[in-house]
Design a protein around this motif. Structure first.
Motif, PDB file in Angstrom:
ATOM      1  N   ASN A  75       0.826  -1.207   0.000  1.00 33.25           N
ATOM      2  CA  ASN A  75       0.000   0.000   0.000  1.00 33.25           C
ATOM      3  C   ASN A  75       0.859   1.256   0.000  1.00 33.25           C
ATOM      4  O   ASN A  75       0.885   2.028   0.962  1.00 33.25           O
ATOM      5  N   VAL A  76       1.569   1.454  -1.093  1.00 34.05           N
ATOM      6  CA  VAL A  76       2.389   2.648  -1.250  1.00 34.05           C
ATOM      7  C   VAL A  76       2.768   2.736  -2.723  1.00 34.05           C
ATOM      8  O   VAL A  76       2.847   1.725  -3.419  1.00 34.05           O
ATOM      9  N   ASP A  77       2.989   3.931  -3.188  1.00 30.33           N
ATOM     10  CA  ASP A  77       3.473   4.104  -4.554  1.00 30.33           C
ATOM     11  C   ASP A  77       4.796   3.368  -4.671  1.00 30.33           C
ATOM     12  O   ASP A  77       5.728   3.614  -3.889  1.00 30.33           O
ATOM     13  N   PRO A  78       4.941   2.440  -5.603  1.00 32.32           N
ATOM     14  CA  PRO A  78       6.166   1.646  -5.691  1.00 32.32           C
ATOM     15  C   PRO A  78       7.430   2.476  -5.892  1.00 32.32           C
ATOM     16  O   PRO A  78       8.521   2.036  -5.563  1.00 32.32           O
ATOM     17  N   ARG A  79       7.289   3.695  -6.403  1.00 30.24           N
ATOM     18  CA  ARG A  79       8.486   4.514  -6.597  1.00 30.24           C
ATOM     19  C   ARG A  79       9.185   4.841  -5.283  1.00 30.24           C
ATOM     20  O   ARG A  79      10.375   5.119  -5.247  1.00 30.24           O
ATOM     21  N   ILE A  80       8.412   4.814  -4.185  1.00 29.41           N
ATOM     22  CA  ILE A  80       9.012   5.138  -2.886  1.00 29.41           C
ATOM     23  C   ILE A  80      10.072   4.118  -2.505  1.00 29.41           C
ATOM     24  O   ILE A  80      11.077   4.432  -1.864  1.00 29.41           O
ATOM     25  N   LEU A  81       9.882   2.869  -2.935  1.00 25.35           N
ATOM     26  CA  LEU A  81      10.847   1.824  -2.615  1.00 25.35           C
ATOM     27  C   LEU A  81      12.150   2.039  -3.363  1.00 25.35           C
ATOM     28  O   LEU A  81      13.238   1.828  -2.832  1.00 25.35           O
ATOM     29  N   GLU A  82      12.046   2.472  -4.595  1.00 21.81           N
ATOM     30  CA  GLU A  82      13.243   2.702  -5.386  1.00 21.81           C
ATOM     31  C   GLU A  82      13.999   3.933  -4.900  1.00 21.81           C
ATOM     32  O   GLU A  82      15.223   3.986  -4.900  1.00 21.81           O
ATOM     33  N   LEU A  83      13.230   4.923  -4.432  1.00 21.03           N
ATOM     34  CA  LEU A  83      13.854   6.158  -3.960  1.00 21.03           C
ATOM     35  C   LEU A  83      14.451   6.002  -2.562  1.00 21.03           C
ATOM     36  O   LEU A  83      15.584   6.407  -2.297  1.00 21.03           O
ATOM     37  N   LEU A  84      13.673   5.420  -1.680  1.00 18.44           N
ATOM     38  CA  LEU A  84      14.094   5.339  -0.282  1.00 18.44           C
ATOM     39  C   LEU A  84      14.936   4.106   0.027  1.00 18.44           C
ATOM     40  O   LEU A  84      15.869   4.165   0.810  1.00 18.44           O
ATOM     41  N   GLY A  85      14.585   3.002  -0.591  1.00 17.97           N
ATOM     42  CA  GLY A  85      15.238   1.744  -0.248  1.00 17.97           C
ATOM     43  C   GLY A  85      16.750   1.809  -0.154  1.00 17.97           C
ATOM     44  O   GLY A  85      17.335   1.550   0.895  1.00 17.97           O
ATOM     45  N   PRO A  86      17.452   2.193  -1.241  1.00 17.33           N
ATOM     46  CA  PRO A  86      18.913   2.178  -1.206  1.00 17.33           C
ATOM     47  C   PRO A  86      19.513   3.293  -0.365  1.00 17.33           C
ATOM     48  O   PRO A  86      20.691   3.238  -0.006  1.00 17.33           O
ATOM     49  N   ASN A  87      18.735   4.333  -0.051  1.00 15.11           N
ATOM     50  CA  ASN A  87      19.300   5.524   0.585  1.00 15.11           C
ATOM     51  C   ASN A  87      18.879   5.720   2.036  1.00 15.11           C
ATOM     52  O   ASN A  87      19.367   6.620   2.709  1.00 15.11           O
ATOM     53  N   LEU A  88      17.944   4.904   2.482  1.00 15.04           N
ATOM     54  CA  LEU A  88      17.381   5.133   3.808  1.00 15.04           C
ATOM     55  C   LEU A  88      18.413   4.895   4.902  1.00 15.04           C
ATOM     56  O   LEU A  88      18.481   5.634   5.879  1.00 15.04           O
ATOM     57  N   TYR A  89      19.255   3.884   4.746  1.00 18.32           N
ATOM     58  CA  TYR A  89      20.259   3.548   5.752  1.00 18.32           C
ATOM     59  C   TYR A  89      21.636   3.502   5.092  1.00 18.32           C
ATOM     60  O   TYR A  89      21.781   3.026   3.978  1.00 18.32           O
ATOM     61  N   THR A  90      22.631   3.983   5.808  1.00 17.02           N
ATOM     62  CA  THR A  90      23.965   4.123   5.226  1.00 17.02           C
ATOM     63  C   THR A  90      24.944   3.071   5.729  1.00 17.02           C
ATOM     64  O   THR A  90      26.120   3.134   5.408  1.00 17.02           O
ATOM     65  N   ASN A  91      24.440   2.106   6.500  1.00 21.64           N
ATOM     66  CA  ASN A  91      25.354   1.155   7.127  1.00 21.64           C
ATOM     67  C   ASN A  91      24.596  -0.123   7.456  1.00 21.64           C
ATOM     68  O   ASN A  91      23.460  -0.069   7.937  1.00 21.64           O
ATOM     69  N   ILE A  92      25.207  -1.265   7.225  1.00 26.12           N
ATOM     70  CA  ILE A  92      24.554  -2.554   7.466  1.00 26.12           C
ATOM     71  C   ILE A  92      24.116  -2.711   8.916  1.00 26.12           C
ATOM     72  O   ILE A  92      23.091  -3.314   9.224  1.00 26.12           O
ATOM     73  N   TYR A  93      24.870  -2.104   9.848  1.00 30.91           N
ATOM     74  CA  TYR A  93      24.546  -2.283  11.260  1.00 30.91           C
ATOM     75  C   TYR A  93      23.314  -1.478  11.667  1.00 30.91           C
ATOM     76  O   TYR A  93      22.578  -1.888  12.566  1.00 30.91           O
ATOM     77  N   TYR A  94      23.066  -0.345  11.010  1.00 31.31           N
ATOM     78  CA  TYR A  94      21.821   0.372  11.249  1.00 31.31           C
ATOM     79  C   TYR A  94      20.640  -0.461  10.765  1.00 31.31           C
ATOM     80  O   TYR A  94      19.575  -0.486  11.389  1.00 31.31           O
ATOM     81  N   VAL A  95      20.808  -1.129   9.659  1.00 34.44           N
ATOM     82  CA  VAL A  95      19.762  -2.003   9.134  1.00 34.44           C
ATOM     83  C   VAL A  95      19.492  -3.134  10.116  1.00 34.44           C
ATOM     84  O   VAL A  95      18.334  -3.441  10.448  1.00 34.44           O
ATOM     85  N   LEU A  96      20.565  -3.759  10.606  1.00 32.46           N
ATOM     86  CA  LEU A  96      20.392  -4.850  11.571  1.00 32.46           C
ATOM     87  C   LEU A  96      19.703  -4.351  12.829  1.00 32.46           C
ATOM     88  O   LEU A  96      18.841  -5.032  13.397  1.00 32.46           O
ATOM     89  N   ALA A  97      20.057  -3.146  13.280  1.00 33.50           N
ATOM     90  CA  ALA A  97      19.424  -2.592  14.475  1.00 33.50           C
ATOM     91  C   ALA A  97      17.924  -2.427  14.264  1.00 33.50           C
ATOM     92  O   ALA A  97      17.120  -2.679  15.171  1.00 33.50           O
TER      93      ALA A  97
END
Length: 626
Positions: A7-29
């Motif tokens: 339930n979101v415009d799919p473009r948001i995933l392409e825009l935010l996905g790669p840029n939302l987190y800058t480090n693997i450990y933030y993702v793990l957190a």
């Protein structure tokens, strides 16, 4: 047939996905926080050849009961009222709020497998940066929904062909996770697995506290941490380790409906300093070992505020802390966290209040404790050095006495056998005198002299500002601090060790010593000198032992005998005779530098040029026309 509608415009995933987190450990957190909110007791981080897999044994998600539909409602606010703030069990306060944490894994992989099981009901789909038309996500057949560790309930996030990798050393992975997610205990464990290697993180406290030399804990929840800090200096422990109540700061703020209320911002947690930085090397630039992190509801909000609150002092490299401010996540207040959980809105009053408290109070206090810790360590080493020096002095005395007795006795016997006609006492006396006159040439005193202080700054405490200028000028001219004896120095290395008197030190190593080196005294004289018994004693001692000295005088006082008042002394002005701002005229500034340079030449230090010294002196004291 199950359908998975994003339930979101799919473009948001392409825009935010790669840029939302800058480090693997933030993702793990973020993924660990989701597991925590799901009441998991175990999280498994599995580094495979072609993917990174994060499993948890939480409740899992049911397709039939709408859990997955809620999960796929990207950016849907999960906490509106206080009742929404707790996990399904009611035992944990939820960390999530924005609803974008589920996108975290897309920062690592273009396609992420989401596998879940709730009460044996399995579901699976592929979260992608490029969903099919209509925001449809590809389903994973229930038969392919398998887990490495989960059985009846739980979830797995599989990041395939990851753009980031975990560190090759699992202990480093463990350490980085602890920095971002400290909420580890017997009720919530994290397991890091690579092939046959495994590390279990089940005790945050002991992983960090054993490395500290000082600590301030805030709040009852963290008071027990003080018991985990090693007892390096038992007699001074109260000066180094302190348990405090949480800090309460009153605030007036508007809630999400715009209604103004009074709140109490409470800061809990801890701040400390490492015993040493030796052997510490930041494996990743994102995660230095010195940091002050901010958490809310146990979740990382900002990893490091130290660059903002610090003053770039050298001893800040020892600082480490984790502060918890749950008002940051109070449901009725506006959301202040940045979307990637890597910081807060800088103008939020809560954030400003915390920075102000840490900058002005907390950081300043822990750095003072660090200075005490350092001073104690230096004092201990200095006592050991001076005990060694005294032992060498005693050995020198014994060796010289034995040499004199043996040499004069044997020489007298030999001369008697040759028939010199003189009495044995006369012969031995003449030989002894010759040995005494020439014994310094034997080189026996070199070790003792190398361990001694070379310069004494003699002053009264009210004249400390002037003495500090002399001290700084000596350092500027390459005189090691270890060679200076200055009882009121801010640097402990220049002071006599705790428990030792300055006069005992001077007597042992400069009056009763068999070595001939004498200390060079720099006298700071003023109207204060006349009323200081210690200063008068030092003047008398210097005259008795005939030590070389220089006089730095504050006008209108006039130095008198037994000081060498026949040669030019340096003169400095002060607004009032006994206190006030110091200043010099250009001539006296030149004389000041001349005397400092003369001391350096006498003792063999590599002095700076006159021009350089006058320029540096001008940064320490005003130089102006009379």
């Amino acid at each position: 047939m199950k359908e998975y509608q994003l339930n979101v415009d799919p473009r948001i995933l392409e825009l935010l996905g790669p840029n939302l987190y800058t480090n693997i450990y933030y993702v793990l957190a973020e993924l660990i926080a989701n597991a925590y909110d799901a009441d998991a007791k175990n999280v498994y981080i599995i580094a495979n050849k072609d993917d990174i897999r994060v499993e948890d044994d939480g409740h899992g998600m049911s397709y039939d009961k709408g859990d997955i539909s809620n999960y796929l409602n990207v950016a849907g606010v999960s906490r509106v009222k206080e009742v929404d703030s707790f996990s399904k069990s009611g035992a944990r306060r939820k960390m999530g709020r924005k609803g974008v944490g589920k996108l975290a894994a897309l920062s690592v992989s273009e396609n992420v497998d989401i596998l879940t099981v709730a009460d044996s009901e399995k579901s699976g789909f592929i979260l992608s940066r490029h969903p099919d038309e209509g925001s449809k996500l590809r389903a994973i057949p229930d038969s392919d929904v398998t887990f490495d560790y989960v059985e009846d309930h739980g979830s797995a996030i599989v990041m395939r062909n990851p753009q980031y990798r975990l560190d090759k050393t699992l202990s480093v992975v463990k350490r980085n996770i602890l920095k971002l997610f400290p909420l580890i205990n017997s009720e919530f464990r994290i397991h890091v697995i690579r092939g046959n290697e495994a590390e279990t993180i089940d005790d945050f406290d002991r992983n960090v506290m054993t490395e500290l030399g000082t600590l301030i804990s805030l709040g009852d929840e963290y008071s027990s941490l003080v018991d985990l800090v090693p007892d390096v200096y038992p007699q001074r422990r109260k000066d180094l380790v302190t348990a405090r109540d949480e800090k309460a700061i009153p605030l007036v703020m508007k809630d999400i409906d715009g209604v103004e209320h009074e709140y109490t911002l409470k800061v809990a947690g801890w701040i400390g300093t490492y015993k040493s930085t030796r052997g510490r090397k930041a494996v990743m630039s994102d995660f230095p070992d010195n940091f002050i992190s901010l958490f809310a509801n146990k979740k990382i909000g900002e990893f490091n505020i130290l660059p903002v609150v610090g003053q770039n002092k050298l001893n800040e490299v020892y600082v480490v802390g984790q502060l918890h401010v749950d008002l940051f996540e109070l449901t009725e207040l506006p959301d202040m966290a940045l979307s990637n959980r890597q910081g807060y809105k800088s103008d939020d009053p809560r954030y400003v209040a915390v920075l102000d408290y840490v900058r002005k109070e907390l950081l300043a206090e822990i750095l003072r404790k660090r200075e005490v810790f350092t001073d104690i360590g230096k004092a201990k080493k200095k006592l050991q050095k001076q005990d060694e020096q005294k032992s060498n002095e005693d050995k020198l005395r014994r060796d010289v006495d034995a040499f004199r007795r043996k040499a004069s006795g044997e020489a007298a016997d030999n001369l008697m056998n040759l028939g010199s006609g003189l009495s044995r006492e006369a012969i031995e006396g003449a030989i002894t005198k010759s040995i005494n006159d020439n014994s310094p040439d034997l080189g026996l005193k070199s070790l003792i002299d190398s361990q001694k202080k070379k310069i004494l700054i003699s002053q009264t405490y009210p004249d400390k500002p002037f003495a500090d200028i002399i001290y700084q000028m000596l350092l500027h001219n390459n005189v090691p601090a270890d060679d200076i004896l200055y009882t009121n120095c801010d640097d402990e290395i220049c002071r006599v060790p705790e428990g030792r008197g300055v006069y005992d030190y001077l007597r042992e190593f400069f009056v009763e010593s068999y070595s001939t080196q004498k200390i060079f005294v720099l006298f700071v004289t003023s109207e204060n000198t006349k009323v200081s018994w210690g200063a008068i004693t030092e003047v008398g001692a210097s005259w008795i032992t005939q030590v070389d000295h220089k006089i730095f005088n504050v006008h209108p006082f006039r130095p008198e005998h037994p000081l060498n008042d026949e040669v030019q002394w340096q003169s400095t002005n002060r607004e009032e005779p006994t206190k006030g701002e110091l200043w010099m005229i250009p001539l006296n500034a030149d004389v000041f530098c001349q005397k400092i340079e003369a001391v350096c030449l006498t003792l063999g230090y590599e002095k700076k040029s006159r021009e350089n010294n006058k320029a540096y002196l001008g940064t320490l004291i005003p130089i102006r026309s009379d």
